[in-house]
Write a protein that holds these residues in place. Sequence first.
Motif, PDB file in Angstrom:
ATOM      1  N   LEU A  77      -3.633 -10.246 -12.446  1.00 14.31           N
ATOM      2  CA  LEU A  77      -3.519 -10.620 -11.209  1.00 14.31           C
ATOM      3  C   LEU A  77      -3.949 -11.946 -10.968  1.00 14.31           C
ATOM      4  O   LEU A  77      -4.918 -12.467 -11.484  1.00 14.31           O
ATOM      5  CB  LEU A  77      -4.614  -9.624 -10.390  1.00 14.31           C
ATOM      6  N   ARG A  82      -0.104 -11.661   0.592  1.00 12.30           N
ATOM      7  CA  ARG A  82       0.344 -10.607  -0.531  1.00 12.30           C
ATOM      8  C   ARG A  82      -0.326  -9.585  -0.382  1.00 12.30           C
ATOM      9  O   ARG A  82      -1.715  -9.539  -0.420  1.00 12.30           O
ATOM     10  CB  ARG A  82       0.732 -11.383  -1.931  1.00 12.30           C
ATOM     11  N   VAL A 110      -1.344  -6.170  -2.914  1.00  8.94           N
ATOM     12  CA  VAL A 110      -1.173  -5.701  -4.304  1.00  8.94           C
ATOM     13  C   VAL A 110      -1.600  -4.318  -4.354  1.00  8.94           C
ATOM     14  O   VAL A 110      -2.453  -3.700  -3.597  1.00  8.94           O
ATOM     15  CB  VAL A 110      -1.992  -6.307  -5.419  1.00  8.94           C
ATOM     16  N   PRO A 136      -2.040  -2.456 -11.311  1.00  5.35           N
ATOM     17  CA  PRO A 136      -1.239  -2.786 -10.417  1.00  5.35           C
ATOM     18  C   PRO A 136       0.438  -1.987 -10.711  1.00  5.35           C
ATOM     19  O   PRO A 136       0.809  -2.210 -11.437  1.00  5.35           O
ATOM     20  CB  PRO A 136      -1.054  -4.080 -10.372  1.00  5.35           C
ATOM     21  N   GLU A 141       3.613  -5.117  -5.751  1.00  8.39           N
ATOM     22  CA  GLU A 141       3.152  -6.517  -5.009  1.00  8.39           C
ATOM     23  C   GLU A 141       4.277  -6.575  -4.084  1.00  8.39           C
ATOM     24  O   GLU A 141       5.476  -6.646  -4.244  1.00  8.39           O
ATOM     25  CB  GLU A 141       3.438  -7.361  -6.304  1.00  8.39           C
TER      26      GLU A 141
END
Length: 270
Positions: A32, A208, A210, A220, A223
């Motif tokens: 990330l 953004r 996630v 994750p 996204e």
Amino acid sequence: MAAAIELRDVTCTFVSRDAPQRRYTAVEGVTLTVAEGEFVSVVGPTGCGKSTLLNVTAGLLAPSRGEVRIFGAPLAGINTRAGYMFQADSLMPWRTALGNVMAGLEFRGTPPAEARALAEEWLRRVGLGTFGDRYPHQMSGGMRKRASLAQVLALDPDIILMDEPFSALDIQTRQLMENEVLALWQAKRKAVLFITHDLDEAIAMSDRVVVMSAGPASRPIGEFAIDIPRPRDVAEVKMTPRFLELHAAIWGVLRDEVLKGYQQQLRQAA
């Protein structure tokens, strides 16, 4: 833009002290990045390791595997370039609002007069200019959150870490605080890593979002760039067509993971 936060293939496994053979992997293989000046929210089911990632970024927890880099440098120990706003109140009950905001500055070695001036300035900026002499028990939940926010921002951190900071507030106070944070962020453009269970909040505030899978070994799985123009009002933006489109797309990924997480909780409780 340069990366303020980089998590590279981060895994966190916890071992029981009483039974070393019992292990629990909270997150596994997480990569990330948060750029300088970027506002990133992480959403996911309960128990998916969101707070674990925040603690790793803060340097409060060392990953079992992988690497954390802050502005390009490997993180060793506490992340001194980050300020952390916790879910629970972090104010010291024996200090006034002013004293609480001054505390971090004093611990850092700021001269008392300068620490007081900075603390008073930040209390004014969060709307508590006339409440510096109040103790935490004399303040409402919203006022305590404002004082906690001033406590973090007074240190002028390059990175702001926020762990569901507004979850205990009523909806009106929560929206006021969300807009307050966005206004302050817009002025300073710090890197923000924001943890929340509230998908509406994540979309309304972020650049953004996630999405994390259900735990254990969470990672994750989605996204989404939030291309809604700024500045934003968190109440008004929720009525726009683009917000509804993004909400439907993100919930389409998140829904199954929430159901998985709920089923796991039921099995653990049985």
